[in-house]
Scaffold this motif. Structure first.
Motif, PDB file in Angstrom:
ATOM      1  N   GLU A  15       0.801  -1.217   0.000  1.00 24.08           N
ATOM      2  CA  GLU A  15       0.000   0.000   0.000  1.00 24.08           C
ATOM      3  C   GLU A  15       0.843   1.280   0.000  1.00 24.08           C
ATOM      4  OE1 GLU A  15      -2.361  -3.309   1.923  1.00 24.08           O
ATOM      5  OE2 GLU A  15      -0.342  -2.506   2.214  1.00 24.08           O
ATOM      6  N   THR A  16       1.872   1.336   0.830  1.00 26.47           N
ATOM      7  CA  THR A  16       2.704   2.533   0.913  1.00 26.47           C
ATOM      8  C   THR A  16       3.453   2.775  -0.391  1.00 26.47           C
ATOM      9  OG1 THR A  16       2.944   2.259   3.301  1.00 26.47           O
ATOM     10  CG2 THR A  16       4.566   3.660   2.193  1.00 26.47           C
ATOM     11  N   GLU A  17       4.071   1.727  -0.930  1.00 27.56           N
ATOM     12  CA  GLU A  17       4.802   1.859  -2.196  1.00 27.56           C
ATOM     13  C   GLU A  17       3.855   2.232  -3.333  1.00 27.56           C
ATOM     14  OE1 GLU A  17       8.087  -1.411  -2.505  1.00 27.56           O
ATOM     15  OE2 GLU A  17       6.430  -2.142  -1.255  1.00 27.56           O
ATOM     16  N   TYR A  18       2.666   1.655  -3.320  1.00 28.59           N
ATOM     17  CA  TYR A  18       1.658   1.953  -4.333  1.00 28.59           C
ATOM     18  C   TYR A  18       1.298   3.439  -4.298  1.00 28.59           C
ATOM     19  CZ  TYR A  18      -3.072   2.322  -6.243  1.00 28.59           C
ATOM     20  OH  TYR A  18      -4.194   2.731  -6.923  1.00 28.59           O
ATOM     21  N   LEU A  19       1.015   3.954  -3.103  1.00 30.94           N
ATOM     22  CA  LEU A  19       0.651   5.366  -2.979  1.00 30.94           C
ATOM     23  C   LEU A  19       1.789   6.290  -3.403  1.00 30.94           C
ATOM     24  CD1 LEU A  19      -1.426   5.308   0.319  1.00 30.94           C
ATOM     25  CD2 LEU A  19      -2.273   5.677  -2.019  1.00 30.94           C
ATOM     26  N   GLU A  20       3.018   5.905  -3.108  1.00 37.16           N
ATOM     27  CA  GLU A  20       4.168   6.698  -3.561  1.00 37.16           C
ATOM     28  C   GLU A  20       4.234   6.720  -5.087  1.00 37.16           C
ATOM     29  OE1 GLU A  20       7.597   5.045  -1.619  1.00 37.16           O
ATOM     30  OE2 GLU A  20       6.977   5.801   0.341  1.00 37.16           O
ATOM     31  N   PHE A  21       4.051   5.564  -5.713  1.00 35.39           N
ATOM     32  CA  PHE A  21       4.039   5.484  -7.177  1.00 35.39           C
ATOM     33  C   PHE A  21       2.908   6.329  -7.753  1.00 35.39           C
ATOM     34  CE2 PHE A  21       2.244   3.290 -10.947  1.00 35.39           C
ATOM     35  CZ  PHE A  21       3.285   3.505 -11.837  1.00 35.39           C
ATOM     36  N   LEU A  22       1.737   6.217  -7.158  1.00 32.63           N
ATOM     37  CA  LEU A  22       0.578   6.971  -7.616  1.00 32.63           C
ATOM     38  C   LEU A  22       0.853   8.476  -7.552  1.00 32.63           C
ATOM     39  CD1 LEU A  22      -2.133   5.737  -8.503  1.00 32.63           C
ATOM     40  CD2 LEU A  22      -3.033   6.364  -6.274  1.00 32.63           C
ATOM     41  N   ASN A  23       1.373   8.933  -6.447  1.00 30.80           N
ATOM     42  CA  ASN A  23       1.626  10.370  -6.255  1.00 30.80           C
ATOM     43  C   ASN A  23       2.809  10.881  -7.058  1.00 30.80           C
ATOM     44  OD1 ASN A  23      -0.506  10.835  -4.447  1.00 30.80           O
ATOM     45  ND2 ASN A  23       0.716  10.051  -2.758  1.00 30.80           N
ATOM     46  N   ARG A  24       3.821  10.071  -7.240  1.00 29.42           N
ATOM     47  CA  ARG A  24       5.060  10.521  -7.874  1.00 29.42           C
ATOM     48  C   ARG A  24       5.057  10.319  -9.390  1.00 29.42           C
ATOM     49  NH1 ARG A  24       8.465   7.328  -5.163  1.00 29.42           N
ATOM     50  NH2 ARG A  24       8.316   5.789  -6.802  1.00 29.42           N
ATOM     51  N   ASP A  25       4.538   9.191  -9.859  1.00 36.28           N
ATOM     52  CA  ASP A  25       4.748   8.817 -11.255  1.00 36.28           C
ATOM     53  C   ASP A  25       3.496   8.593 -12.105  1.00 36.28           C
ATOM     54  OD1 ASP A  25       7.549   8.722 -10.829  1.00 36.28           O
ATOM     55  OD2 ASP A  25       7.353   6.711  -9.994  1.00 36.28           O
ATOM     56  N   PHE A  26       2.422   8.139 -11.522  1.00 42.62           N
ATOM     57  CA  PHE A  26       1.274   7.652 -12.288  1.00 42.62           C
ATOM     58  C   PHE A  26       0.756   8.680 -13.298  1.00 42.62           C
ATOM     59  CE2 PHE A  26      -3.196   6.564 -12.936  1.00 42.62           C
ATOM     60  CZ  PHE A  26      -3.118   5.204 -13.187  1.00 42.62           C
ATOM     61  N   VAL A  27       0.342   9.833 -12.826  1.00 42.44           N
ATOM     62  CA  VAL A  27      -0.234  10.857 -13.705  1.00 42.44           C
ATOM     63  C   VAL A  27       0.807  11.373 -14.691  1.00 42.44           C
ATOM     64  CG1 VAL A  27      -1.209  13.188 -13.770  1.00 42.44           C
ATOM     65  CG2 VAL A  27      -2.050  11.529 -12.096  1.00 42.44           C
ATOM     66  N   LYS A  28       1.994  11.643 -14.201  1.00 46.29           N
ATOM     67  CA  LYS A  28       3.058  12.167 -15.059  1.00 46.29           C
ATOM     68  C   LYS A  28       3.356  11.220 -16.222  1.00 46.29           C
ATOM     69  CE  LYS A  28       6.459  13.426 -12.621  1.00 46.29           C
ATOM     70  NZ  LYS A  28       7.664  13.529 -11.818  1.00 46.29           N
ATOM     71  N   GLN A  29       3.413   9.920 -15.936  1.00 40.12           N
ATOM     72  CA  GLN A  29       3.724   8.955 -16.986  1.00 40.12           C
ATOM     73  C   GLN A  29       2.574   8.804 -17.978  1.00 40.12           C
ATOM     74  OE1 GLN A  29       5.384   5.304 -15.487  1.00 40.12           O
ATOM     75  NE2 GLN A  29       7.026   6.367 -14.439  1.00 40.12           N
ATOM     76  N   LEU A  30       1.336   8.783 -17.489  1.00 42.15           N
ATOM     77  CA  LEU A  30       0.206   8.710 -18.409  1.00 42.15           C
ATOM     78  C   LEU A  30       0.198   9.919 -19.336  1.00 42.15           C
ATOM     79  CD1 LEU A  30      -2.820   7.415 -16.285  1.00 42.15           C
ATOM     80  CD2 LEU A  30      -1.604   6.209 -18.090  1.00 42.15           C
ATOM     81  N   GLU A  31       0.350  11.108 -18.761  1.00 40.55           N
ATOM     82  CA  GLU A  31       0.360  12.322 -19.574  1.00 40.55           C
ATOM     83  C   GLU A  31       1.500  12.309 -20.586  1.00 40.55           C
ATOM     84  OE1 GLU A  31      -1.762  15.533 -16.609  1.00 40.55           O
ATOM     85  OE2 GLU A  31       0.405  15.318 -16.496  1.00 40.55           O
ATOM     86  N   GLY A  32       2.650  11.778 -20.197  1.00 41.29           N
ATOM     87  CA  GLY A  32       3.785  11.686 -21.099  1.00 41.29           C
ATOM     88  C   GLY A  32       3.520  10.792 -22.299  1.00 41.29           C
ATOM     89  N   MET A  33       2.564   9.863 -22.159  1.00 42.15           N
ATOM     90  CA  MET A  33       2.192   8.986 -23.269  1.00 42.15           C
ATOM     91  C   MET A  33       1.020   9.543 -24.070  1.00 42.15           C
ATOM     92  SD  MET A  33       2.548   5.173 -21.644  1.00 42.15           S
ATOM     93  CE  MET A  33       2.028   5.518 -19.963  1.00 42.15           C
ATOM     94  N   GLY A  34       0.527  10.712 -23.680  1.00 44.19           N
ATOM     95  CA  GLY A  34      -0.600  11.304 -24.391  1.00 44.19           C
ATOM     96  C   GLY A  34      -1.955  10.857 -23.887  1.00 44.19           C
TER      97      GLY A  34
END
Length: 99
Positions: A15-34
């Motif tokens: 859960e903790t690692e998941y939330l870190e990924f969500l907050n740090r990378d998830f949106v940024k990476q999706l947006e980077g792919m269009g």
């Protein structure tokens, strides 16, 4: 609008690692792919997957290119370290809540 609908469960103990990924990378990476994030839902009780997340692109070709990219493969592999029962669907967007 083309919509990407993803569902999954969070792995126990991640859960903790998941939330870190969500907050740090998830949106940024999706947006980077269009893929523009559109919604995210967390189920607190009841039956079904814990998380439903959506994203959109203007055209089917944009979505197809994103999902066939090495960036997507890397993104999905990272997400799968934190989640189980991952499923995705690509559908015509309605502008309303979609399952």
């Amino acid at each position: 609008m083309i919509k990407l609908i993803m569902t999954w469960n969070i792995r126990e103990g991640k859960e903790t690692e998941y939330l870190e990924f969500l907050n740090r990378d998830f949106v940024k990476q999706l947006e980077g792919m269009g893929i523009q994030p559109t919604d995210a839902w967390y189920q607190v009780w009841g039956h079904g997957k814990q998380v439903l997340a959506g994203g959109a692109s203007s055209t089917y070709e944009e979505m197809e290119n994103a999902l066939e990219s090495e960036t997507w493969q890397s993104f999905q592999a990272k997400l799968l370290t934190f989640v189980s029962d991952f499923e995705l669907r690509v559908v015509e967007g309605t502008g309303e809540f979609q399952l």
